[in-house]
Write a protein that holds these residues in place. Sequence first.
Motif, PDB file in Angstrom:
ATOM      1  N   GLY A  47       0.266  18.432  32.270  1.00 53.17           N
ATOM      2  CA  GLY A  47       1.100  19.154  31.306  1.00 53.17           C
ATOM      3  C   GLY A  47       0.709  20.618  31.190  1.00 53.17           C
ATOM      4  O   GLY A  47      -0.327  21.053  31.722  1.00 53.17           O
ATOM      5  N   GLY A  48       1.561  21.363  30.473  1.00 53.30           N
ATOM      6  CA  GLY A  48       1.248  22.765  30.191  1.00 53.30           C
ATOM      7  C   GLY A  48      -0.036  22.852  29.372  1.00 53.30           C
ATOM      8  O   GLY A  48      -0.778  23.833  29.458  1.00 53.30           O
ATOM      9  N   SER A  49      -0.326  21.829  28.591  1.00 54.50           N
ATOM     10  CA  SER A  49      -1.521  21.829  27.732  1.00 54.50           C
ATOM     11  C   SER A  49      -2.793  22.009  28.554  1.00 54.50           C
ATOM     12  O   SER A  49      -3.641  22.837  28.229  1.00 54.50           O
ATOM     13  N   PHE A 104       2.254  28.687  18.884  1.00 54.75           N
ATOM     14  CA  PHE A 104       1.969  27.295  19.277  1.00 54.75           C
ATOM     15  C   PHE A 104       0.528  26.955  18.891  1.00 54.75           C
ATOM     16  O   PHE A 104      -0.388  27.734  19.151  1.00 54.75           O
ATOM     17  N   ASN A 131       4.314  34.023  24.745  1.00 53.26           N
ATOM     18  CA  ASN A 131       5.045  32.754  24.831  1.00 53.26           C
ATOM     19  C   ASN A 131       6.529  33.012  24.585  1.00 53.26           C
ATOM     20  O   ASN A 131       6.942  33.271  23.472  1.00 53.26           O
ATOM     21  N   ASN A 144       7.687  28.729  20.835  1.00 49.34           N
ATOM     22  CA  ASN A 144       7.492  27.695  19.833  1.00 49.34           C
ATOM     23  C   ASN A 144       6.556  28.345  18.807  1.00 49.34           C
ATOM     24  O   ASN A 144       5.508  28.843  19.221  1.00 49.34           O
ATOM     25  N   ASP A 156       2.831  31.813  28.676  1.00 50.79           N
ATOM     26  CA  ASP A 156       3.203  30.406  28.493  1.00 50.79           C
ATOM     27  C   ASP A 156       4.720  30.313  28.575  1.00 50.79           C
ATOM     28  O   ASP A 156       5.438  30.730  27.665  1.00 50.79           O
ATOM     29  N   VAL A 177       6.666  27.458  29.229  1.00 47.08           N
ATOM     30  CA  VAL A 177       7.134  26.068  29.316  1.00 47.08           C
ATOM     31  C   VAL A 177       8.609  25.906  28.913  1.00 47.08           C
ATOM     32  O   VAL A 177       9.242  24.933  29.291  1.00 47.08           O
ATOM     33  N   TYR A 178       9.157  26.884  28.148  1.00 44.96           N
ATOM     34  CA  TYR A 178      10.580  26.809  27.768  1.00 44.96           C
ATOM     35  C   TYR A 178      11.441  27.741  28.625  1.00 44.96           C
ATOM     36  O   TYR A 178      12.545  28.103  28.228  1.00 44.96           O
ATOM     37  N   ALA A 193       5.689  23.925  33.018  1.00 50.08           N
ATOM     38  CA  ALA A 193       5.616  22.455  33.049  1.00 50.08           C
ATOM     39  C   ALA A 193       7.000  21.866  33.262  1.00 50.08           C
ATOM     40  O   ALA A 193       8.022  22.533  33.047  1.00 50.08           O
ATOM     41  N   SER A 220       7.737  19.386  31.362  1.00 47.58           N
ATOM     42  CA  SER A 220       7.892  18.701  30.075  1.00 47.58           C
ATOM     43  C   SER A 220       9.209  18.989  29.361  1.00 47.58           C
ATOM     44  O   SER A 220       9.916  18.065  28.957  1.00 47.58           O
ATOM     45  N   LYS A 221       9.531  20.272  29.174  1.00 46.06           N
ATOM     46  CA  LYS A 221      10.716  20.609  28.374  1.00 46.06           C
ATOM     47  C   LYS A 221      11.952  20.717  29.270  1.00 46.06           C
ATOM     48  O   LYS A 221      13.009  20.199  28.939  1.00 46.06           O
ATOM     49  N   ARG A 260       3.394  14.078  31.676  1.00 44.22           N
ATOM     50  CA  ARG A 260       2.214  14.945  31.703  1.00 44.22           C
ATOM     51  C   ARG A 260       2.088  15.680  33.038  1.00 44.22           C
ATOM     52  O   ARG A 260       1.179  15.434  33.822  1.00 44.22           O
TER      53      ARG A 260
HETATM   54  C1  LIG Z   1       4.674  26.753  23.678  1.00 47.14           C
HETATM   55  C2  LIG Z   1       4.156  25.496  24.255  1.00 47.14           C
HETATM   56  N1  LIG Z   1       3.278  25.568  25.266  1.00 47.14           N
HETATM   57  C3  LIG Z   1       2.762  24.464  25.842  1.00 47.14           C
HETATM   58  C4  LIG Z   1       3.129  23.207  25.395  1.00 47.14           C
HETATM   59  C5  LIG Z   1       2.495  22.013  26.056  1.00 47.14           C
HETATM   60  O1  LIG Z   1       3.396  21.366  26.842  1.00 47.14           O
HETATM   61  P1  LIG Z   1       3.024  20.020  27.650  1.00 47.14           P
HETATM   62  O2  LIG Z   1       3.711  18.904  26.944  1.00 47.14           O
HETATM   63  O3  LIG Z   1       3.569  20.284  29.025  1.00 47.14           O
HETATM   64  O4  LIG Z   1       1.548  19.878  27.646  1.00 47.14           O
HETATM   65  C6  LIG Z   1       4.044  23.074  24.342  1.00 47.14           C
HETATM   66  C7  LIG Z   1       4.416  21.746  23.815  1.00 47.14           C
HETATM   67  O5  LIG Z   1       4.968  21.588  22.764  1.00 47.14           O
HETATM   68  C8  LIG Z   1       4.575  24.250  23.761  1.00 47.14           C
HETATM   69  O6  LIG Z   1       5.454  24.194  22.751  1.00 47.14           O
END
Ligand SMILES: Cc1ncc(COP(=O)(O)O)c(C=O)c1O
Length: 373
Positions: free
Chosen positions: A94-96, A120, A164, A168, A196, A198-199, A225, A227-228, A236
């Motif tokens: 994941g991005g995390s 975030f 970002n 978020n 970052d 991810v969106y 990622a 993910s979104k 993940r």
């Molecule tokens: C701004 C931002 N970065 C990273 C992530 C992490 O994403 P992932 O679910 O791919 O770990 C999120 C998840 O909510 C997010 O909102």
Amino acid sequence: MTDFADRVEQVSISGIREVFEAAGEDAINLGLGQPDFPTPAHARRGAIEAIESGQADAYTSNKGTEQLREAISAKYDRDYGLAVDPADVIATSGGSEALHLALEAHVNPGEEVVFPDPGFVSYDALTHIADGTPKPVGLREDLTLDPATVEDAITEETAAFVVNSPANPTGAVQSEADMREFARIADEHDVLCISDEVYEHIVFEGEHRSPLEFAETDNVVVVSACSKTYSMTGWRLGWVVGSNRRIERMLRVHQYGQACASAPAQYAAEAALTGPQDQVTEMVETFEQRRDLVLDGLTDAGLEVPTPEGAFYAMPKVPEGWCDEVLDRGVVVVPGDAFGANGEGYARLSYATGTEELKEALEIIDDATRAVQ
Ligand SMILES: Cc1ncc(COP(=O)(O)O)c(C=O)c1O
């Protein structure tokens, strides 16, 4: 007795969970940070085929399969005209995990990390976990991050700053001019910009631009990622892109902490990235319609809300007691201060929820707003 490490004691479990726990079973949940769409069938099939053929049984290369990293490289060429060497990509959990690698590899004890507030929740926590010093900075009235604010916050002790966009919890999208400025700041001050993204695909007006397009040094690393974009939060699978020397350092953290991203998820991600993208387009169109609905509903209720141009969040200014009132009436929203001290007086609403539920929630919000004003 062995004490706990200070860096862990400084981190608490996200306040978002407390809100969920306080909500009744029938509550309408506008607190979620994940799209309410299925993962595309061709992505699921990518994993199923890899599992059934036995391809997903073993460790992959630490950085991820060659085919996935080629697919990520092709994505940067397609989306931004950027030449990313597949060797300069690490597939992550994941991005995390990608954010964690970027901070662990670049922040020395006590060094500062500048990030948006509200922002975030991971930026503050992961800075502590890397033994760094969080330096949250406020946003403009429209909830975008002003490059001048970032530049003012940079000191001799700054290791990195985080950008970002789309953001978020605000839904704000940085302009191309801002992204050029972030790249200039990273170059001129010789600090790392962690972007970052991810969106990146959930943008309603214009296009997402990356500081990576504009930097003249290797001082930008990009986190993204599946993910979104592909509604794959449970799989993940994310990645980090950077120069070879930075990837090599981040790989040391990844190799010992993770070995490699989950193999089935890597095959699913490869299929998502190389397959048809029409489901992404449809999802973004749906989010835009809901964004308009939410914006109208909140404005009609008398709330002030900057127009979110991306992601799937809106962040209105709210009167005191508003979040509790809304929660008592069965709608889950996240109080803005869960995202940093400057989030106080705001709330985050996610519209990753069906249209009918959203309409119902907006009516409840209208009543709740009148009750507290
Ligand atoms: C701004 C931002 N970065 C990273 C992530 C992490 O994403 P992932 O679910 O791919 O770990 C999120 C998840 O909510 C997010 O909102």
